[in-house]
Design a protein around this motif. Structure first.
Motif, PDB file in Angstrom:
ATOM      1  N   ASP A 200       0.827  -1.209   0.000  1.00 43.48           N
ATOM      2  CA  ASP A 200       0.000   0.000   0.000  1.00 43.48           C
ATOM      3  C   ASP A 200       0.861   1.260   0.000  1.00 43.48           C
ATOM      4  OD1 ASP A 200      -2.347  -1.485   0.079  1.00 43.48           O
ATOM      5  OD2 ASP A 200      -2.308  -1.617   2.275  1.00 43.48           O
ATOM      6  N   PHE A 201       2.165   1.110  -0.135  1.00 43.56           N
ATOM      7  CA  PHE A 201       3.060   2.267  -0.110  1.00 43.56           C
ATOM      8  C   PHE A 201       3.244   2.841  -1.510  1.00 43.56           C
ATOM      9  CE2 PHE A 201       4.273  -0.276   3.607  1.00 43.56           C
ATOM     10  CZ  PHE A 201       4.157   0.691   4.601  1.00 43.56           C
ATOM     11  N   GLU A 202       3.468   4.148  -1.554  1.00 44.11           N
ATOM     12  CA  GLU A 202       3.625   4.842  -2.833  1.00 44.11           C
ATOM     13  C   GLU A 202       5.039   4.754  -3.377  1.00 44.11           C
ATOM     14  OE1 GLU A 202       1.317   6.329  -4.764  1.00 44.11           O
ATOM     15  OE2 GLU A 202      -0.196   5.546  -3.371  1.00 44.11           O
ATOM     16  N   THR A 203       6.005   4.644  -2.485  1.00 46.08           N
ATOM     17  CA  THR A 203       7.398   4.646  -2.937  1.00 46.08           C
ATOM     18  C   THR A 203       8.144   3.444  -2.381  1.00 46.08           C
ATOM     19  OG1 THR A 203       8.259   5.906  -1.054  1.00 46.08           O
ATOM     20  CG2 THR A 203       7.371   7.171  -2.920  1.00 46.08           C
ATOM     21  N   LEU A 204       9.234   3.096  -3.069  1.00 44.99           N
ATOM     22  CA  LEU A 204      10.093   2.005  -2.624  1.00 44.99           C
ATOM     23  C   LEU A 204      10.744   2.354  -1.294  1.00 44.99           C
ATOM     24  CD1 LEU A 204      11.442  -0.726  -3.202  1.00 44.99           C
ATOM     25  CD2 LEU A 204      13.235   0.520  -4.456  1.00 44.99           C
ATOM     26  N   GLU A 205      11.082   3.621  -1.118  1.00 45.64           N
ATOM     27  CA  GLU A 205      11.713   4.061   0.121  1.00 45.64           C
ATOM     28  C   GLU A 205      10.783   3.839   1.318  1.00 45.64           C
ATOM     29  OE1 GLU A 205      13.691   8.107   2.097  1.00 45.64           O
ATOM     30  OE2 GLU A 205      12.957   8.126   0.025  1.00 45.64           O
ATOM     31  N   GLU A 206       9.488   4.141   1.145  1.00 44.84           N
ATOM     32  CA  GLU A 206       8.524   3.929   2.222  1.00 44.84           C
ATOM     33  C   GLU A 206       8.370   2.440   2.539  1.00 44.84           C
ATOM     34  OE1 GLU A 206       5.533   7.759   1.426  1.00 44.84           O
ATOM     35  OE2 GLU A 206       5.070   5.781   0.607  1.00 44.84           O
ATOM     36  N   LEU A 207       8.352   1.619   1.494  1.00 48.95           N
ATOM     37  CA  LEU A 207       8.224   0.174   1.679  1.00 48.95           C
ATOM     38  C   LEU A 207       9.424  -0.374   2.442  1.00 48.95           C
ATOM     39  CD1 LEU A 207       6.974  -2.590   1.237  1.00 48.95           C
ATOM     40  CD2 LEU A 207       7.978  -2.625  -1.068  1.00 48.95           C
ATOM     41  N   ARG A 208      10.620   0.058   2.031  1.00 48.09           N
ATOM     42  CA  ARG A 208      11.839  -0.411   2.714  1.00 48.09           C
ATOM     43  C   ARG A 208      11.822   0.007   4.193  1.00 48.09           C
ATOM     44  NH1 ARG A 208      16.305  -2.457   0.527  1.00 48.09           N
ATOM     45  NH2 ARG A 208      16.453  -2.697  -1.729  1.00 48.09           N
ATOM     46  N   ALA A 209      11.426   1.251   4.444  1.00 44.37           N
ATOM     47  CA  ALA A 209      11.395   1.751   5.818  1.00 44.37           C
ATOM     48  C   ALA A 209      10.421   0.928   6.664  1.00 44.37           C
ATOM     49  CB  ALA A 209      11.000   3.216   5.839  1.00 44.37           C
ATOM     50  N   SER A 210       9.279   0.547   6.080  1.00 43.91           N
ATOM     51  CA  SER A 210       8.297  -0.259   6.789  1.00 43.91           C
ATOM     52  C   SER A 210       8.848  -1.646   7.109  1.00 43.91           C
ATOM     53  CB  SER A 210       7.020  -0.387   5.946  1.00 43.91           C
ATOM     54  OG  SER A 210       6.117  -1.279   6.544  1.00 43.91           O
ATOM     55  N   LEU A 211       9.554  -2.246   6.149  1.00 39.96           N
ATOM     56  CA  LEU A 211      10.135  -3.573   6.370  1.00 39.96           C
ATOM     57  C   LEU A 211      11.224  -3.522   7.440  1.00 39.96           C
ATOM     58  CD1 LEU A 211      10.346  -4.890   2.695  1.00 39.96           C
ATOM     59  CD2 LEU A 211       8.785  -5.664   4.486  1.00 39.96           C
ATOM     60  N   VAL A 212      12.032  -2.460   7.395  1.00 40.77           N
ATOM     61  CA  VAL A 212      13.075  -2.293   8.420  1.00 40.77           C
ATOM     62  C   VAL A 212      12.437  -2.220   9.804  1.00 40.77           C
ATOM     63  CG1 VAL A 212      14.817  -0.709   9.342  1.00 40.77           C
ATOM     64  CG2 VAL A 212      14.773  -1.212   6.894  1.00 40.77           C
ATOM     65  N   GLU A 213      11.387  -1.411   9.914  1.00 40.57           N
ATOM     66  CA  GLU A 213      10.691  -1.267  11.197  1.00 40.57           C
ATOM     67  C   GLU A 213      10.096  -2.597  11.652  1.00 40.57           C
ATOM     68  OE1 GLU A 213       7.015   1.324  13.199  1.00 40.57           O
ATOM     69  OE2 GLU A 213       7.556   1.603  11.097  1.00 40.57           O
ATOM     70  N   GLN A 214       9.496  -3.342  10.723  1.00 45.33           N
ATOM     71  CA  GLN A 214       8.872  -4.625  11.051  1.00 45.33           C
ATOM     72  C   GLN A 214       9.898  -5.631  11.555  1.00 45.33           C
ATOM     73  OE1 GLN A 214       6.703  -6.452   7.778  1.00 45.33           O
ATOM     74  NE2 GLN A 214       7.047  -8.500   8.624  1.00 45.33           N
ATOM     75  N   TYR A 215      11.012  -5.759  10.818  1.00 42.95           N
ATOM     76  CA  TYR A 215      12.013  -6.751  11.207  1.00 42.95           C
ATOM     77  C   TYR A 215      12.785  -6.337  12.454  1.00 42.95           C
ATOM     78  CZ  TYR A 215      10.936  -8.885   6.720  1.00 42.95           C
ATOM     79  OH  TYR A 215      10.283  -9.481   5.668  1.00 42.95           O
ATOM     80  N   GLN A 216      12.938  -5.034  12.657  1.00 42.58           N
ATOM     81  CA  GLN A 216      13.580  -4.558  13.873  1.00 42.58           C
ATOM     82  C   GLN A 216      12.700  -4.890  15.084  1.00 42.58           C
ATOM     83  OE1 GLN A 216      16.755  -2.586  14.363  1.00 42.58           O
ATOM     84  NE2 GLN A 216      16.174  -3.644  16.263  1.00 42.58           N
ATOM     85  N   LYS A 217      11.385  -4.685  14.928  1.00 43.58           N
ATOM     86  CA  LYS A 217      10.452  -4.995  16.016  1.00 43.58           C
ATOM     87  C   LYS A 217      10.437  -6.495  16.308  1.00 43.58           C
ATOM     88  CE  LYS A 217       5.686  -4.308  17.599  1.00 43.58           C
ATOM     89  NZ  LYS A 217       5.578  -5.682  18.128  1.00 43.58           N
ATOM     90  N   GLU A 218      10.459  -7.306  15.252  1.00 40.01           N
ATOM     91  CA  GLU A 218      10.481  -8.758  15.448  1.00 40.01           C
ATOM     92  C   GLU A 218      11.709  -9.174  16.251  1.00 40.01           C
ATOM     93  OE1 GLU A 218      10.214 -10.912  11.819  1.00 40.01           O
ATOM     94  OE2 GLU A 218       8.199 -10.176  11.323  1.00 40.01           O
ATOM     95  N   ALA A 219      12.867  -8.595  15.907  1.00 38.17           N
ATOM     96  CA  ALA A 219      14.101  -8.923  16.622  1.00 38.17           C
ATOM     97  C   ALA A 219      14.010  -8.489  18.080  1.00 38.17           C
ATOM     98  CB  ALA A 219      15.297  -8.265  15.936  1.00 38.17           C
TER      99      ALA A 219
END
Length: 479
Positions: free
Chosen positions: A276-295
């Motif tokens: 649902d993100f408009e840019t690749l940068e937003e998508l990457r930032a979301s994935l970073v946040e998700q995997y950081q939270k999982e860790a």
């Protein structure tokens, strides 16, 4: 009624119950009266059988046994109530029933020996200043690229290949037929025995070694379209089909078509297509946040588990059998529900032969879970850790808003579950604040099998996910 209490092992209370002569005679006479009104004795109408005939035909032992059953049940119930004993489970008769029959004389006192399980006393030798080590799970940046690459593979376009042989990464369309390989000394001219089910037409397979049994993919690499080849392969051991495990096989394979993947470019358009993100940068930032939270969440779980494991070293508790059996019941019920949700037929899995084995294998984990729960409850009691009605209401409202499709939620049960979860969270957080848990590199503490056991144990006391909480609150209404 005279009752004498005795403390027994395994959190049991022993009871010596003296039943008065009046009650022993009254019960005996009532049993005779009831039998006289229901007994079918030739030559007499119901309710008109003379007492001597009734005693002769039925026998005094049978009548005593019937009276004793009532005396035992009523006597134990009244004793527990009279002594205000917080019993759990069903009381147990400690006296021999045969001895009771011999000693029972209507109109004389009768002494019954019984036992009831009660909540165990928890002795916490230490619960502050605990020292433990836990593995730290660190965020891995490469997971972001791996996730994006997986999405690229899913969106790949298949392009026909011409002018070259098959290579790793291609998509091959094949016909194949499998047979068992010949053993040493077998007749080379004899026809090979087909492998049941090992045959397909227009079978599409990605040429990666993990996509089929060992040897099959590597045998296709180098083939050209319309080529047929005999390929030797080996079923792994263990294997899902035990009859094939470790067996050598020969596959006759015809390569009918060859394709290769054309992957989409990783850009903003790609990000919009897979998210649902408009840019690749937003998508990457979301994935970073998700995997950081999982860790971070896994690290926190490891810290909680390490601390609870250490806490149990300082706990003394004698668990009653009833409590253990109830926990085993709960564990098997949870397992059955999960399997049922996966579409499996629980009745075929939980047979009368298997259930006793499952119960026995579950006992150790059940005992561990109970000790953890009781220890946390005792810490909360000693430190006056509580959950407010406002906190419970807020969490319940949040859950109901997140899962509006759940129609059969028992809200009283949900509140109870939420209260228990919040209290567990608060108590574990309190323990973490008053102890020391050293973080060490991931993989440095436990072998794989111990880690898996640790995760299972941690789940027992870790707060449930929102889905699990809602599912638990619907068990009553659905049952």
């Amino acid at each position: 009624m005279k009752v004498t209490q005795e403390k027994l092992p395994a959190s049991q209370i022993g009871l010596e119950i003296e039943i008065t002569p009046e009650i022993t005679k009254q019960t005996y006479e009532q049993v005779i009266k009831n039998l006289a009104s229901t007994a079918n004795i030739p030559g007499f109408r119901k309710g008109k059988v003379p007492r001597p005939i009734l005693l002769q035909r039925l026998g005094t032992t049978r009548i005593k046994a019937a009276a004793l059953e009532e005396l035992i049940q009523d006597g134990i119930e009244q004793a527990v109530k009279q002594e205000a004993i917080p019993a759990i489970g069903q009381p147990q008769l400690r006296s021999s029933f045969e001895d009771l029959i011999k000693n029972y004389e209507p109109g004389k006192p009768l002494t019954i020996s019984a036992a009831v399980d009660v909540e165990p006393e928890v002795n916490l030798l230490q619960y502050t200043d605990l020292q433990a080590k836990a593995e730290e799970v660190k965020y891995e940046p490469e997971r972001v690229d791996a996730t994006l690459d997986k999405e690229r593979q899913e969106l790949a376009t298949l392009i026909p290949v011409e002018g070259r042989a098959a290579q790793i990464g291609d998509i091959a369309v094949v016909d194949f037929k499998g047979s068992f390989a010949r053993g040493e000394g077998e007749d080379e001219t004899a026809e090979l025995e087909p492998i049941p089910g090992a045959e397909a037409t227009d079978f599409q397979v990605e040429l990666q070694e993990d996509k089929f049994i060992p040897g099959f993919i590597s045998g296709i690499v180098g083939m050209n379209p319309e080529e047929t080849r005999e390929i030797a392969a080996q079923f792994p051991d263990p294997y899902a089909n035990e009859d094939l495990a470790g067996k050598a096989a020969t596959f006759t394979v015809t390569l009918k078509e060859l394709k290769e993947k054309e992957l989409p470019e990783v850009n903003d358009d790609f990000a919009q297509e897979i998210s649902d993100f408009e840019t690749l940068e937003e998508l990457r930032a979301s994935l970073v946040e998700q995997y950081q939270k999982e860790a971070d969440d896994k690290t926190k779980t490891n810290k909680q588990e390490a601390l609870l494991t250490e806490l149990l070293k300082h706990v003394e508790v004698d668990l009653p059998a009833t409590m253990i059996e109830q926990e085993v019941d709960a564990m098997l019920t949870q397992t059955a529900m999960r399997l049922s949700q996966q579409g499996l037929d629980v009745r075929k899995l939980f047979t009368t032969d298997i259930i006793p084995q499952l119960r026995e294998r579950s006992r150790t984990e059940a005992i561990e879970r109970i000790k953890r729960s009781l220890s946390l409850r005792e810490v909360a009691k000693r430190e006056s850790i509580e959950v407010t009605p406002e906190e419970i209401a807020a969490r319940v409202t949040e859950l109901l808003e997140q899962y509006p499709e759940e129609q059969d939620v028992d809200e009283d049960r949900l509140r109870s579950i939420v209260e228990n979860e919040l209290l567990t969270e608060k108590t574990i957080d309190w323990l973490l604040e008053h102890s020391s848990v050293e973080l060490v590199p991931e993989g440095s503490l436990n072998p794989i099998e111990e880690i898996e056991a640790t995760e299972s144990d941690a789940d027992a006391d870790a707060p449930q996910t929102e889905e699990e909480t809602i599912e638990a609150s619907t068990e009553v209404t659905e049952g």
